[in-house]
Design a protein around this motif. Sequence first.
Motif, PDB file in Angstrom:
ATOM      1  N   ASP A  44       0.828  -1.209   0.000  1.00 17.93           N
ATOM      2  CA  ASP A  44       0.000   0.000   0.000  1.00 17.93           C
ATOM      3  C   ASP A  44       0.862   1.259   0.000  1.00 17.93           C
ATOM      4  OD1 ASP A  44      -2.535  -1.042  -0.177  1.00 17.93           O
ATOM      5  OD2 ASP A  44      -2.747  -1.332   1.984  1.00 17.93           O
ATOM      6  N   GLN A  45       1.905   1.240   0.831  1.00 15.13           N
ATOM      7  CA  GLN A  45       2.774   2.430   0.896  1.00 15.13           C
ATOM      8  C   GLN A  45       3.425   2.713  -0.452  1.00 15.13           C
ATOM      9  OE1 GLN A  45       5.620   2.664   4.230  1.00 15.13           O
ATOM     10  NE2 GLN A  45       4.377   1.141   5.232  1.00 15.13           N
ATOM     11  N   ALA A  46       3.913   1.667  -1.112  1.00 12.59           N
ATOM     12  CA  ALA A  46       4.585   1.852  -2.405  1.00 12.59           C
ATOM     13  C   ALA A  46       3.578   2.219  -3.485  1.00 12.59           C
ATOM     14  CB  ALA A  46       5.331   0.577  -2.786  1.00 12.59           C
ATOM     15  N   ALA A  47       2.411   1.558  -3.458  1.00  4.00           N
ATOM     16  CA  ALA A  47       1.407   1.797  -4.500  1.00  4.00           C
ATOM     17  C   ALA A  47       0.903   3.239  -4.458  1.00  4.00           C
ATOM     18  CB  ALA A  47       0.256   0.816  -4.333  1.00  4.00           C
ATOM     19  N   ASP A  51       0.706   5.865  -7.571  1.00  2.11           N
ATOM     20  CA  ASP A  51      -0.620   6.285  -7.994  1.00  2.11           C
ATOM     21  C   ASP A  51      -1.289   5.215  -8.877  1.00  2.11           C
ATOM     22  OD1 ASP A  51      -2.709   7.982  -7.982  1.00  2.11           O
ATOM     23  OD2 ASP A  51      -2.007   9.235  -9.637  1.00  2.11           O
ATOM     24  N   LEU A  52      -1.323   3.989  -8.371  1.00  8.37           N
ATOM     25  CA  LEU A  52      -1.870   2.882  -9.156  1.00  8.37           C
ATOM     26  C   LEU A  52      -3.375   2.750  -8.960  1.00  8.37           C
ATOM     27  CD1 LEU A  52       0.703  -0.014  -8.580  1.00  8.37           C
ATOM     28  CD2 LEU A  52       0.413   1.367 -10.630  1.00  8.37           C
ATOM     29  N   ASP A  53      -4.015   2.203  -9.976  1.00  9.90           N
ATOM     30  CA  ASP A  53      -5.437   1.916  -9.920  1.00  9.90           C
ATOM     31  C   ASP A  53      -5.722   0.911  -8.791  1.00  9.90           C
ATOM     32  OD1 ASP A  53      -8.061   1.937 -11.497  1.00  9.90           O
ATOM     33  OD2 ASP A  53      -7.636  -0.206 -11.181  1.00  9.90           O
ATOM     34  N   LYS A  54      -6.806   1.139  -8.027  1.00  9.26           N
ATOM     35  CA  LYS A  54      -7.114   0.291  -6.853  1.00  9.26           C
ATOM     36  C   LYS A  54      -7.304  -1.175  -7.222  1.00  9.26           C
ATOM     37  CE  LYS A  54      -8.748   2.019  -2.594  1.00  9.26           C
ATOM     38  NZ  LYS A  54      -9.280   3.355  -2.371  1.00  9.26           N
ATOM     39  N   SER A  55      -7.977  -1.430  -8.356  1.00 15.13           N
ATOM     40  CA  SER A  55      -8.240  -2.831  -8.715  1.00 15.13           C
ATOM     41  C   SER A  55      -6.938  -3.538  -9.090  1.00 15.13           C
ATOM     42  CB  SER A  55      -9.258  -2.934  -9.855  1.00 15.13           C
ATOM     43  OG  SER A  55      -8.824  -2.148 -10.932  1.00 15.13           O
ATOM     44  N   ILE A  57      -4.018  -2.795  -7.777  1.00 16.65           N
ATOM     45  CA  ILE A  57      -3.326  -3.042  -6.501  1.00 16.65           C
ATOM     46  C   ILE A  57      -3.865  -4.325  -5.871  1.00 16.65           C
ATOM     47  CG2 ILE A  57      -2.808  -2.160  -4.192  1.00 16.65           C
ATOM     48  CD1 ILE A  57      -3.235   0.666  -5.304  1.00 16.65           C
ATOM     49  N   ASN A  58      -5.198  -4.457  -5.872  1.00 17.05           N
ATOM     50  CA  ASN A  58      -5.791  -5.671  -5.294  1.00 17.05           C
ATOM     51  C   ASN A  58      -5.306  -6.908  -6.018  1.00 17.05           C
ATOM     52  OD1 ASN A  58      -7.175  -4.345  -3.357  1.00 17.05           O
ATOM     53  ND2 ASN A  58      -9.063  -4.141  -4.554  1.00 17.05           N
ATOM     54  N   PHE A  59      -5.197  -6.812  -7.334  1.00 22.43           N
ATOM     55  CA  PHE A  59      -4.749  -7.962  -8.136  1.00 22.43           C
ATOM     56  C   PHE A  59      -3.330  -8.371  -7.765  1.00 22.43           C
ATOM     57  CE2 PHE A  59      -2.575  -9.578 -11.949  1.00 22.43           C
ATOM     58  CZ  PHE A  59      -3.307 -10.745 -12.146  1.00 22.43           C
ATOM     59  N   ILE A  60      -2.431  -7.375  -7.638  1.00 25.96           N
ATOM     60  CA  ILE A  60      -1.033  -7.738  -7.368  1.00 25.96           C
ATOM     61  C   ILE A  60      -0.795  -8.116  -5.900  1.00 25.96           C
ATOM     62  CG2 ILE A  60      -0.059  -6.414  -9.295  1.00 25.96           C
ATOM     63  CD1 ILE A  60       0.816  -4.334  -7.118  1.00 25.96           C
ATOM     64  N   LYS A  61      -1.763  -7.815  -5.043  1.00 30.85           N
ATOM     65  CA  LYS A  61      -1.580  -8.148  -3.616  1.00 30.85           C
ATOM     66  C   LYS A  61      -1.810  -9.618  -3.322  1.00 30.85           C
ATOM     67  CE  LYS A  61      -2.928  -4.116  -0.911  1.00 30.85           C
ATOM     68  NZ  LYS A  61      -4.079  -3.481  -0.244  1.00 30.85           N
ATOM     69  N   MET A  62      -2.884 -10.162  -3.877  1.00 34.07           N
ATOM     70  CA  MET A  62      -3.341 -11.466  -3.403  1.00 34.07           C
ATOM     71  C   MET A  62      -2.608 -12.623  -4.065  1.00 34.07           C
ATOM     72  SD  MET A  62      -5.085 -10.222  -1.252  1.00 34.07           S
ATOM     73  CE  MET A  62      -5.652 -11.667  -0.374  1.00 34.07           C
ATOM     74  N   PRO A  63      -2.309 -13.703  -3.286  1.00 31.37           N
ATOM     75  CA  PRO A  63      -1.651 -14.862  -3.890  1.00 31.37           C
ATOM     76  C   PRO A  63      -2.527 -15.479  -4.975  1.00 31.37           C
ATOM     77  CG  PRO A  63      -2.021 -15.193  -1.536  1.00 31.37           C
ATOM     78  CD  PRO A  63      -2.636 -13.886  -1.876  1.00 31.37           C
ATOM     79  N   ARG A  64      -1.875 -15.940  -6.033  1.00 31.07           N
ATOM     80  CA  ARG A  64      -2.628 -16.541  -7.140  1.00 31.07           C
ATOM     81  C   ARG A  64      -3.217 -17.883  -6.726  1.00 31.07           C
ATOM     82  NH1 ARG A  64      -1.371 -20.184 -10.985  1.00 31.07           N
ATOM     83  NH2 ARG A  64      -2.601 -20.022 -12.883  1.00 31.07           N
ATOM     84  N   ARG A  65      -2.451 -18.653  -5.971  1.00 36.38           N
ATOM     85  CA  ARG A  65      -2.935 -19.993  -5.591  1.00 36.38           C
ATOM     86  C   ARG A  65      -2.251 -20.450  -4.299  1.00 36.38           C
ATOM     87  NH1 ARG A  65      -1.151 -24.088  -9.829  1.00 36.38           N
ATOM     88  NH2 ARG A  65      -3.148 -24.050 -10.876  1.00 36.38           N
TER      89      ARG A  65
END
Length: 444
Positions: A44-47, A51-55, A57-65
Amino acid sequence: MAKSVIASSNKIRRLAPRHPRRLVLKKTTTLPISIFGNVLKQIDQAAKLLDLDKSLINFIKMPRRSTICNLPVRMDDGTYKIFVGYRVQHSIARGPAKGGIRYHPDVTLDEVQALAAWMTWKCAVVNIPFGGGKGGVICDPNKMSVGELERLTRRYAADMMHVLGPESDVPAPDVGTGPQVMAWIMDTISMHEGHAEPAAVTGKPLVLGGSKGRLEATGRGVMITIRETAARIGLDLSQATAAVQGFGNVGSVSARLLEEMGVKFTYISEVNGALHNPKGIDIKALSDYVKAKKTIVGFKGAVKANPKEIMFQKVDILIPAALENQITKTNASRVKCKILAEGANGPVTPEADVILKKKKITVIPDILCNAGGVTVSYFEWVQNRLGYFWTEEEVNRRLEEKMVMAFDDVWKSSADYKTTLRIGAFVLGIRRVVEVVALRGIHS
Ligand code: NAD
């Protein structure tokens, strides 16, 4: 059904771990720090700076599997014990998931998810074509025989086979695992494939296709980033003192390489105790002692110290090289070093970072500081796929080149964004991942 089969299945039932009843927290209980929560705060601090799009950010945060397995293992006494194993792939945007497997009694899914996410940013920071992954098994390898460890490892590899592979997810050693565990995983995967598959794991023994220089790579990377930082802040390493928490692979190698540059290690700790010598502990002699005794305790070239106080001694360089969450908001104000080099993953919490910044302590973040290991893991994977092997000098030369380049990139990123090296490193890593995600698009 044969009597013995019924008897052993009863045994399995008896030995299966009971799931904890509902956890009742007393009012005074402090909740453990979520390590994955720490990663999310860092992102969050880096994002925010990017100035990244919120969606996105959510995509790159969560583990894929995240894969969880209950692994039945036959113990030496004939009984069966069920071990819980995890493998998390945080990102495969830039290439196969890459990351170690930890054997430790305190392994949790939260921890493995955090470690997998850090691998994503780490691989991007050193600019190698890997994503981030991590694995773990809740066990105490120190209390298991070689046979039990082999059966546990083969069962883990067999149960995780559908997610592992040279093109999809490549494990490596971490706390509690080493080249032998990698050899068993490589063999289990190879037996199922019907041919030797050396690129399925890294950190293997040399004769199985391991890379020269891999065992020392993480410690060497720690040394390089400390050397570069010292040059930037004007610290003369030949006059510097240091303390290291953890004298395993990372702690002992970085200490030896720094000692060669004149650094005096006045404090060293491990899980069983700590040592102090104001004149500097002889690292080579201590390493030989540990090889024989498996502990630093009882080493004659130093006096006993309090392992809980190791982080708070007055030294120029502090290297936490054991586990996460060692420096928190409750103790960060007591840290007195000039350079804090994160040999371990996640030893400093985001709240502690704020305090260390105020104290003008330069923190070399884990995703840069300990990236030497995954860099040489990448070299190992490349050599396995080429079927051609480099000399140790060649490996170390390429590692030096990659680490210095990554260090310069992180230093510039933190200067450009007027932030700490940690957030500078996250900004750099996130930018590199997001660029790939944007070009590839999100499959839906
Ligand atoms: P290791 O198992 O070789 O050594 C771990 C050391 O930490 C041991 O000396 C152990 O006694 C000590 N330790 C454990 N619990 C402790 C405690 N509570 N207090 C003090 N000391 C304690 O592990 P390693 O490979 O050196 O890894 C250490 C850290 O570095 C981990 O955070 C790991 O994720 C990270 N790391 C390792 C590599 C690698 O290539 N080995 C790469 C990147 C990051």
